[in-house]
Design a protein around this motif. Structure first.
Motif, mmCIF file in Angstrom:
data_model
loop_
_atom_site.group_PDB
_atom_site.id
_atom_site.type_symbol
_atom_site.label_atom_id
_atom_site.label_comp_id
_atom_site.label_asym_id
_atom_site.label_seq_id
_atom_site.Cartn_x
_atom_site.Cartn_y
_atom_site.Cartn_z
ATOM 1 N N LEU A 171 0.831 -1.210 0.000
ATOM 2 C CA LEU A 171 0.000 0.000 0.000
ATOM 3 C C LEU A 171 0.864 1.259 0.000
ATOM 4 C CD1 LEU A 171 -2.873 -0.938 2.486
ATOM 5 C CD2 LEU A 171 -3.048 -0.622 0.024
ATOM 6 N N LEU A 172 1.973 1.213 0.767
ATOM 7 C CA LEU A 172 2.888 2.353 0.791
ATOM 8 C C LEU A 172 3.560 2.534 -0.557
ATOM 9 C CD1 LEU A 172 4.960 2.460 4.073
ATOM 10 C CD2 LEU A 172 3.369 4.137 3.195
ATOM 11 N N MET A 173 3.954 1.405 -1.168
ATOM 12 C CA MET A 173 4.584 1.472 -2.488
ATOM 13 C C MET A 173 3.673 2.196 -3.472
ATOM 14 S SD MET A 173 7.614 0.142 -2.783
ATOM 15 C CE MET A 173 7.756 -0.286 -4.507
ATOM 16 N N LEU A 174 2.361 1.911 -3.361
ATOM 17 C CA LEU A 174 1.400 2.546 -4.265
ATOM 18 C C LEU A 174 1.320 4.056 -4.047
ATOM 19 C CD1 LEU A 174 -1.582 0.048 -4.407
ATOM 20 C CD2 LEU A 174 -0.072 0.725 -6.261
ATOM 21 N N ILE A 175 1.607 4.495 -2.813
ATOM 22 C CA ILE A 175 1.628 5.936 -2.543
ATOM 23 C C ILE A 175 2.875 6.561 -3.158
ATOM 24 C CG2 ILE A 175 1.831 7.682 -0.717
ATOM 25 C CD1 ILE A 175 -0.825 6.573 -0.495
ATOM 26 N N ILE A 176 3.999 5.818 -3.062
ATOM 27 C CA ILE A 176 5.273 6.395 -3.510
ATOM 28 C C ILE A 176 5.401 6.361 -5.026
ATOM 29 C CG2 ILE A 176 7.780 6.250 -3.247
ATOM 30 C CD1 ILE A 176 7.258 4.789 -0.599
ATOM 31 N N LEU A 177 4.827 5.349 -5.660
ATOM 32 C CA LEU A 177 5.031 5.145 -7.094
ATOM 33 C C LEU A 177 4.789 6.400 -7.956
ATOM 34 C CD1 LEU A 177 5.947 2.897 -9.006
ATOM 35 C CD2 LEU A 177 3.567 2.298 -9.334
ATOM 36 N N PRO A 178 3.658 7.110 -7.766
ATOM 37 C CA PRO A 178 3.454 8.296 -8.606
ATOM 38 C C PRO A 178 4.564 9.332 -8.434
ATOM 39 C CG PRO A 178 1.461 7.768 -7.399
ATOM 40 C CD PRO A 178 2.531 6.890 -6.858
ATOM 41 N N PHE A 179 5.153 9.376 -7.235
ATOM 42 C CA PHE A 179 6.222 10.313 -6.954
ATOM 43 C C PHE A 179 7.429 10.052 -7.865
ATOM 44 C CE2 PHE A 179 10.134 11.062 -4.448
ATOM 45 C CZ PHE A 179 10.045 12.429 -4.338
ATOM 46 N N TRP A 180 7.589 8.812 -8.297
ATOM 47 C CA TRP A 180 8.725 8.457 -9.147
ATOM 48 C C TRP A 180 8.471 8.796 -10.606
ATOM 49 C CZ3 TRP A 180 13.238 5.470 -7.749
ATOM 50 C CH2 TRP A 180 13.326 5.227 -6.384
ATOM 51 N N THR A 181 7.212 8.909 -10.994
ATOM 52 C CA THR A 181 6.956 9.251 -12.388
ATOM 53 C C THR A 181 6.980 10.766 -12.517
ATOM 54 O OG1 THR A 181 4.612 9.313 -12.003
ATOM 55 C CG2 THR A 181 5.503 7.232 -12.728
ATOM 56 N N SER A 182 7.265 11.224 -13.695
ATOM 57 C CA SER A 182 7.576 12.625 -13.919
ATOM 58 C C SER A 182 6.545 13.591 -13.328
ATOM 59 C CB SER A 182 7.702 12.864 -15.408
ATOM 60 O OG SER A 182 7.794 14.233 -15.652
ATOM 61 N N PHE A 183 7.050 14.509 -12.524
ATOM 62 C CA PHE A 183 6.249 15.565 -11.912
ATOM 63 C C PHE A 183 5.591 16.430 -12.992
ATOM 64 C CE2 PHE A 183 6.381 19.999 -10.337
ATOM 65 C CZ PHE A 183 5.490 19.881 -9.302
ATOM 66 N N LEU A 184 6.402 16.836 -13.959
ATOM 67 C CA LEU A 184 5.916 17.688 -15.041
ATOM 68 C C LEU A 184 4.742 17.028 -15.764
ATOM 69 C CD1 LEU A 184 6.494 20.271 -16.618
ATOM 70 C CD2 LEU A 184 8.123 18.985 -18.000
ATOM 71 N N ILE A 185 4.872 15.728 -16.022
ATOM 72 C CA ILE A 185 3.839 15.017 -16.766
ATOM 73 C C ILE A 185 2.578 14.832 -15.928
ATOM 74 C CG2 ILE A 185 3.314 12.677 -17.580
ATOM 75 C CD1 ILE A 185 6.066 12.796 -18.977
ATOM 76 N N ARG A 186 2.778 14.641 -14.610
ATOM 77 C CA ARG A 186 1.592 14.489 -13.760
ATOM 78 C C ARG A 186 0.812 15.789 -13.688
ATOM 79 N NH1 ARG A 186 3.257 13.194 -8.414
ATOM 80 N NH2 ARG A 186 5.375 13.580 -9.108
ATOM 81 N N VAL A 187 1.527 16.921 -13.672
ATOM 82 C CA VAL A 187 0.827 18.211 -13.674
ATOM 83 C C VAL A 187 0.143 18.422 -15.023
ATOM 84 C CG1 VAL A 187 1.112 20.698 -13.485
ATOM 85 C CG2 VAL A 187 2.407 19.203 -11.987
ATOM 86 N N TYR A 188 0.856 18.056 -16.068
ATOM 87 C CA TYR A 188 0.316 18.199 -17.429
ATOM 88 C C TYR A 188 -0.977 17.400 -17.598
ATOM 89 C CZ TYR A 188 0.015 16.417 -22.224
ATOM 90 O OH TYR A 188 -0.423 15.984 -23.436
ATOM 91 N N ALA A 189 -1.050 16.229 -16.961
ATOM 92 C CA ALA A 189 -2.247 15.393 -17.086
ATOM 93 C C ALA A 189 -3.506 16.157 -16.680
ATOM 94 C CB ALA A 189 -2.102 14.137 -16.237
#
Lengths: 299, 274
Positions: free
Chosen positions: A119-137
């Motif tokens: 469950l913790l891994m699932l919280i951290i995972l998005p943090f590893w994918t690009s910040f810029l792209i997550r904002v862009y989404a």
């Protein structure tokens, strides 16, 4: 102190010296330059500022210090507004991060132990994918003919698309979304160590669940609340990407203003004085963060 | 406790939906035929093909990978040294400053880090002629500085929870400190080093703000290209690129997670036996 595997003095000196030197040179020293440039005058040159200390003739040195940038920051409502606006946006989004993050951290801490790590891994995972792209989404979701509006119109809840993108609301959504993992982790760390027998004792004595939470769980998890809150608050005050991509012309934030002064107006001295002011403002929350982290280390 | 559990679980599920929904929407629409991103016009992989022909993007990606790999290696070495200094030596002059210098970059706004480093590089070039110009080197130096702080935190917690008796035993048996470090300490902290390397790599690969400040005219990193195209609006090519990045990163993290999990299980079993 006994049995240190790397005890010879030379090794010790290197282990301490190398990272110290690196950070001293590339992290501490640069702030002095920010301070120096913030006191200089902008000129049309490369680099675009006038040096504070100049040799006028042989041996004759002129020193000119210019406080004009700081005066401008104080007097111009644009800059003052941006500073207070950033602090306000940051404080409100920190509050929402905590409101959303607390139940999540609590649920993970109370989940069966073999579930906690995934469950913790699932919280951290998005943090590893690009910040810029997550904002862009979020642009695709929030814009006029975006996913959210299409869905709301399709479901019949609204008949005119809502204007969300390029408003403060979009900035809040972007910040809470991007910084949520930063509050969940420290909150989880304090909540998972909470002594459950305290709650049992309170329950045995007839304490209601809500009161248990307010009088036991919440006070004991306060270090996690402060640490998580500061991990959001401090970087968000200087955030650039989120207000730039999701915010509108009226969402003024100091990080974005600094970017504009530096890249568009080429006013390095003014950008430096904005950075210096931001730095001074952030020292207080940083000291608070350090204080609670040290208490955590001592436990 | 039991009665409230479903409520909490619902909150958690909503939280995950919030975290993953936007990423999923990018992945789904990267396969959209239409250039209008939010109108579904059938399945297509053509945007992935276009990515491969975008030379500017490929060059930027290659530069970013080079910078990220160098950054990750440098950050692991420096971060491990800083963690060793802080965990193993409880008292030395400048310890407090070092502690602050490794914590501050974690929360310091990127605009400040970027601007201050740029001013340093300009001043250094003026006075000692190095670094000569700005580009790949200055971006790598800047990224190493903030990434090492993250590595320090990871290695620090691993070192603090490590059993030191093996090291002590080896020293008692006459092994040299350097040998003890390479044969005992390093293998024991290896998972933390691997995690730190990966994190430093992704942080560097992802950074827009610091790189924009310290980069020169010739060096454009991947986030800088993505940023300039995103400012113009949503584009299916960026969706395709995002999908590739998300899949690469999540599979790397998943593999690392499974490895760490297994190692922990094994360590727990050994402890139970002993």
């Amino acid at each position: 102190m006994k049995g240190l595997p790397l005890s010879p003095l030379r090794g010790r000196g290197l282990i301490i010296g190398v990272p110290w030197f690196w950070l001293g040179l590339f992290f501490l020293l640069p702030f002095l330059f920010v301070l120096k440039i913030s006191l200089s005058e902008p000129v049309l040159a490369q680099p675009p500022y006038m040096d504070l200390i100049r040799e006028v003739e042989d041996g004759l040195v002129s020193i000119s210090v210019n406080f004009g940038n700081y005066l401008l920051l104080w007097e111009d409502p644009l800059y003052r507004g941006a500073l207070f606006g950033s602090l306000k946006i940051s404080a409100i989004s920190t509050l929402f991060c905590l409101l959303f993050g607390y139940p999540m951290a609590y649920a993970i801490a109370r989940a069966p132990s073999h579930w906690r790590l995934p469950l913790l891994m699932l919280i951290i995972l998005p943090f590893w994918t690009s910040f810029l792209i997550r904002v862009y989404a979020w642009i695709g979701i929030l814009k006029g003919n975006g996913l959210l509006n299409n869905f709301l119109i399709w479901s019949g809840l609204i008949d005119q698309p809502l204007e969300i993108l390029h408003t403060p609301l979009a900035v809040y959504i972007g910040i809470v979304y991007s910084y949520l993992p930063f509050v969940v982790l420290p909150l989880y760390a304090t909540l998972v160590r909470l002594d459950l027998t305290l709650l049992e004792a309170a329950a045995d004595l007839g304490c209601r669940p809500w009161k248990q939470f307010l009088t036991i769980t919440l006070p004991l998890s306060l270090p996690g609340v402060i640490a998580g809150g500061m991990l959001v608050f401090i970087p968000v005050v200087g955030e650039f990407v989120i207000p730039d991509l999701l915010g509108g012309p009226d969402t003024l934030m100091i990080g974005k203003l600094m970017w504009t002064e530096f890249f568009s107006n080429k006013d390095w001295p003014l950008a430096s004085s904005l950075a210096a002011v931001l730095l001074v403002v952030l020292i207080i929350p940083f000291v608070a963060l350090r204080h609670f982290e040290q208490r955590e280390e001592a436990v | 406790m039991k009665r409230r559990f479903p409520l909490l679980m619902t909150a958690l599920m909503f939280g995950y939906a919030f975290l993953y929904g936007p990423i999923l929407s990018l992945i789904v629409y990267s396969f959209n035929e239409s250039r209008l991103v939010t109108v579904w016009a059938g399945f297509s992989t053509k945007w992935y093909g276009e990515l491969l022909h975008n030379q500017q993007l490929l060059d930027a990606a290659w530069l970013s990978v080079k910078v990220a790999a160098t950054t990750a290696c440098g950050a692991v070495v420096l971060g491990t040294l800083a963690a060793l200094a802080l965990v193993r030596f409880r008292r030395f002059r400048g310890r407090g400053t070092l502690q602050v210098m490794v914590t501050a970059p974690l929360v310091m706004p990127e605009v400040i880090i970027g601007l201050s480093l740029l001013l340093l590089f300009v001043a250094m070039q003026d006075s000692i002629g190095w670094p000569d110009g700005r580009g790949q080197l200055t971006i790598t130096l800047a990224h190493t500085t903030f990434a090492m702080a993250y590595v320090t935190v990871i290695v620090q917690s691993r070192l603090a929870h490590m059993d030191q008796s093996l090291e002590e035993a080896a020293l008692d048996l006459g092994a040299r400190p350097l040998k003890v470090f390479f044969t005992i300490t390093l293998p024991l902290i290896a998972p933390a080093l691997a995690a730190g390397w990966l994190l430093a790599f992704t942080l560097s690969l992802d950074d827009l703000v610091v790189a924009s400040f310290v980069s020169g005219p010739g060096a454009t990193t991947l986030p800088m290209v993505v940023y300039s195209s995103v400012r113009l609006g949503v584009s299916p090519e960026i969706n395709a690129l995002a999908t590739i990045i998300v899949l690469l990163v999540s599979s790397a993290v998943a593999i690392a997670g499974v490895l760490l999990y297994r190692q922990e299980k094994r360590a727990q079993r050994e402890q139970n036996l002993g």
